[in-house]
Motif scaffolding. Structure first.
Motif, PDB file in Angstrom:
ATOM      1  N   PHE A  82       0.834  -1.204   0.000  1.00 42.07           N
ATOM      2  CA  PHE A  82       0.000   0.000   0.000  1.00 42.07           C
ATOM      3  C   PHE A  82       0.867   1.252   0.000  1.00 42.07           C
ATOM      4  CE2 PHE A  82      -3.576  -2.633   0.879  1.00 42.07           C
ATOM      5  CZ  PHE A  82      -3.099  -3.634   1.697  1.00 42.07           C
ATOM      6  N   VAL A  83       0.350   2.303  -0.636  1.00 40.95           N
ATOM      7  CA  VAL A  83       0.899   3.643  -0.479  1.00 40.95           C
ATOM      8  C   VAL A  83      -0.004   4.356   0.513  1.00 40.95           C
ATOM      9  CG1 VAL A  83       1.392   5.848  -1.618  1.00 40.95           C
ATOM     10  CG2 VAL A  83       1.857   3.696  -2.817  1.00 40.95           C
ATOM     11  N   ILE A  84       0.598   5.018   1.500  1.00 45.52           N
ATOM     12  CA  ILE A  84      -0.188   5.663   2.564  1.00 45.52           C
ATOM     13  C   ILE A  84       0.279   7.106   2.740  1.00 45.52           C
ATOM     14  CG2 ILE A  84      -0.917   5.544   4.980  1.00 45.52           C
ATOM     15  CD1 ILE A  84      -0.212   2.598   5.033  1.00 45.52           C
ATOM     16  N   PHE A  85      -0.678   8.027   2.888  1.00 45.31           N
ATOM     17  CA  PHE A  85      -0.345   9.391   3.301  1.00 45.31           C
ATOM     18  C   PHE A  85      -1.495   9.964   4.107  1.00 45.31           C
ATOM     19  CE2 PHE A  85      -2.906  12.150   0.510  1.00 45.31           C
ATOM     20  CZ  PHE A  85      -3.162  11.352  -0.595  1.00 45.31           C
ATOM     21  N   HIS A  86      -1.238  11.073   4.792  1.00 48.03           N
ATOM     22  CA  HIS A  86      -2.310  11.712   5.554  1.00 48.03           C
ATOM     23  C   HIS A  86      -2.440  13.173   5.128  1.00 48.03           C
ATOM     24  CE1 HIS A  86       1.254  12.427   8.133  1.00 48.03           C
ATOM     25  NE2 HIS A  86       0.655  13.536   8.532  1.00 48.03           N
ATOM     26  N   THR A  87      -3.664  13.689   5.236  1.00 49.52           N
ATOM     27  CA  THR A  87      -3.976  15.043   4.760  1.00 49.52           C
ATOM     28  C   THR A  87      -5.219  15.548   5.479  1.00 49.52           C
ATOM     29  OG1 THR A  87      -4.614  16.368   2.814  1.00 49.52           O
ATOM     30  CG2 THR A  87      -5.339  14.068   2.866  1.00 49.52           C
ATOM     31  N   PHE A  88      -5.382  16.875   5.472  1.00 49.59           N
ATOM     32  CA  PHE A  88      -6.605  17.450   6.021  1.00 49.59           C
ATOM     33  C   PHE A  88      -7.718  17.485   4.974  1.00 49.59           C
ATOM     34  CE2 PHE A  88      -5.474  18.649  10.209  1.00 49.59           C
ATOM     35  CZ  PHE A  88      -4.129  18.994  10.186  1.00 49.59           C
ATOM     36  N   THR A  89      -7.374  17.232   3.712  1.00 49.71           N
ATOM     37  CA  THR A  89      -8.316  17.391   2.599  1.00 49.71           C
ATOM     38  C   THR A  89      -9.009  16.081   2.251  1.00 49.71           C
ATOM     39  OG1 THR A  89      -6.810  19.063   1.698  1.00 49.71           O
ATOM     40  CG2 THR A  89      -8.568  18.243   0.235  1.00 49.71           C
ATOM     41  N   LYS A  90     -10.307  16.018   2.562  1.00 49.30           N
ATOM     42  CA  LYS A  90     -11.086  14.818   2.223  1.00 49.30           C
ATOM     43  C   LYS A  90     -11.726  15.047   0.855  1.00 49.30           C
ATOM     44  CE  LYS A  90     -14.837  11.804   3.759  1.00 49.30           C
ATOM     45  NZ  LYS A  90     -15.854  11.522   4.825  1.00 49.30           N
ATOM     46  N   LYS A  91     -11.239  14.283  -0.130  1.00 49.15           N
ATOM     47  CA  LYS A  91     -11.795  14.368  -1.505  1.00 49.15           C
ATOM     48  C   LYS A  91     -11.606  13.019  -2.187  1.00 49.15           C
ATOM     49  CE  LYS A  91      -7.636  15.938  -4.004  1.00 49.15           C
ATOM     50  NZ  LYS A  91      -7.662  14.931  -5.102  1.00 49.15           N
ATOM     51  N   ASP A  92     -11.964  12.939  -3.457  1.00 42.65           N
ATOM     52  CA  ASP A  92     -11.779  11.699  -4.226  1.00 42.65           C
ATOM     53  C   ASP A  92     -10.319  11.610  -4.682  1.00 42.65           C
ATOM     54  OD1 ASP A  92     -13.206  10.429  -7.380  1.00 42.65           O
ATOM     55  OD2 ASP A  92     -11.702   9.635  -5.983  1.00 42.65           O
ATOM     56  N   TYR A  93      -9.644  10.540  -4.247  1.00 40.51           N
ATOM     57  CA  TYR A  93      -8.226  10.346  -4.609  1.00 40.51           C
ATOM     58  C   TYR A  93      -8.065   9.179  -5.587  1.00 40.51           C
ATOM     59  CZ  TYR A  93      -6.886  13.592  -0.887  1.00 40.51           C
ATOM     60  OH  TYR A  93      -6.733  14.723  -0.095  1.00 40.51           O
ATOM     61  N   SER A  94      -9.139   8.836  -6.294  1.00 38.29           N
ATOM     62  CA  SER A  94      -9.069   7.656  -7.170  1.00 38.29           C
ATOM     63  C   SER A  94      -8.029   7.811  -8.278  1.00 38.29           C
ATOM     64  CB  SER A  94     -10.451   7.355  -7.766  1.00 38.29           C
ATOM     65  OG  SER A  94     -10.971   8.495  -8.420  1.00 38.29           O
ATOM     66  N   GLN A  95      -7.900   9.004  -8.827  1.00 38.31           N
ATOM     67  CA  GLN A  95      -6.900   9.212  -9.888  1.00 38.31           C
ATOM     68  C   GLN A  95      -5.485   9.129  -9.322  1.00 38.31           C
ATOM     69  OE1 GLN A  95      -7.555   9.146 -13.209  1.00 38.31           O
ATOM     70  NE2 GLN A  95      -9.573   8.631 -12.340  1.00 38.31           N
ATOM     71  N   GLU A  96      -5.307   9.663  -8.112  1.00 37.02           N
ATOM     72  CA  GLU A  96      -4.004   9.538  -7.456  1.00 37.02           C
ATOM     73  C   GLU A  96      -3.684   8.061  -7.196  1.00 37.02           C
ATOM     74  OE1 GLU A  96      -6.304  11.694  -6.739  1.00 37.02           O
ATOM     75  OE2 GLU A  96      -5.452  13.673  -6.308  1.00 37.02           O
TER      76      GLU A  96
END
Ligand SMILES: N[C@@H](CCC[C@H](N)C(=O)O)C(=O)O
Length: 249
Positions: free
Chosen positions: A13-27
């Motif tokens: 898995f690739v894991i990161f954390h952020t304050f921004t909740k959005k769709d990350y499907s393309q990422e």
């Protein structure tokens, strides 16, 4: 952005954390790509949540989202603890509900969501199947030879039932009966080195048939040892995770 690569019994898995909740499907598609990205079976994004230690967003490598990922919860919990985002015993929100994980050095145990049997038993393509949701849907067939695992058959069953597909074999060991499992993963569209909810589905099927005990060692394609336990109808999934590397770009 800083990304961390984890392996949980070979499921990576690739894991990161952020304050921004959005769709990350393309990422997810870009980051999980094994030739032009970091390479992984899935992407896990941690975002704040006022009712839990955090919330996660999970994507398969094809960009599809999934409600749960057993191995992913173990990797994510280790990431959260080692990045001071949660205590060693944590509760976080997933698409399948609240998940509790406990981190002890490199060993992480997750309490899975209550399993839901979808189809108790049916025959198809010359095999006897069991369909259960252990956070995501899994087809299970118990065989005497794991070489009976067939990619094209799995793909057919995956699309017809919109589920991951597992072949399981019971073997004798010095520790008594153990399970060996091969899994075709939905959203990866191929065999992975391990699948936690898949191992849990195979364990539950074999335990229901009185073929394995309530605490059993399970070995996925990677050969790493996982412990599956059934206590008061709840499945616990325990094993090592490995932080492979961290990178920023
Ligand atoms: N590898 C995961 C399962 C991830 C989700 C699955 N591919 C699906 O889309 O159902 C696990 O360890 O459980």
């Amino acid at each position: 952005m800083t990304y961390t690569k984890y392996s949980a019994s070979g499921n990576d898995f690739v894991i990161f954390h952020t304050f921004t909740k959005k769709d990350y499907s393309q990422e997810a598609i870009k980051l999980c790509n094994r030739t032009e990205g970091i390479g992984a079976d899935g992407l896990i994004v941690l975002v704040p949540n006022e009712n839990a230690d955090f919330e996660w967003l999970f994507y398969n490598s094809d960009g599809s989202d999934a409600s749960m990922c057993g191995n992913g919860t173990r990797a994510c919990a280790h990431y959260a603890y080692t990045n001071d985002l949660a205590p060693s015993t944590m509760n976080f929100l997933t698409g399948a509900g609240l998940i509790k994980s406990i981190v002890e050095n490199s060993i992480v145990e997750t309490q899975l969501t209550a399993p839901i049997v979808i189809k108790e038993e049916f025959k198809q393509e010359g095999f006897t199947w069991y369909l259960v949701d252990t956070g995501v849907p899994h087809l299970v067939t118990i065989v005497d030879d794991l070489e009976k695992y067939d990619h094209d058959l799995c793909a057919k069953m995956r699309y017809e039932h919109n589920a991951n597909v597992n072949f399981a074999k019971i073997e004798d060991s010095k520790d008594g009966k153990v399970l060996k499992v091969r899994t075709y993963e939905r959203g990866v569209e191929g065999e992975t080195q391990a699948c936690g909810t898949g191992m849990a589905a195979c364990f539950l099927r074999a335990n229901n048939l009185n073929l394995v005990k309530d605490k059993t060692f399970v070995y996925p394609k990677s050969g790493e040892e996982l412990t599956l336990s059934l206590i008061d109808s709840t499945i616990y999934f325990k094993g090592a995770v490995k932080k492979v590397f961290t990178t920023s770009f």
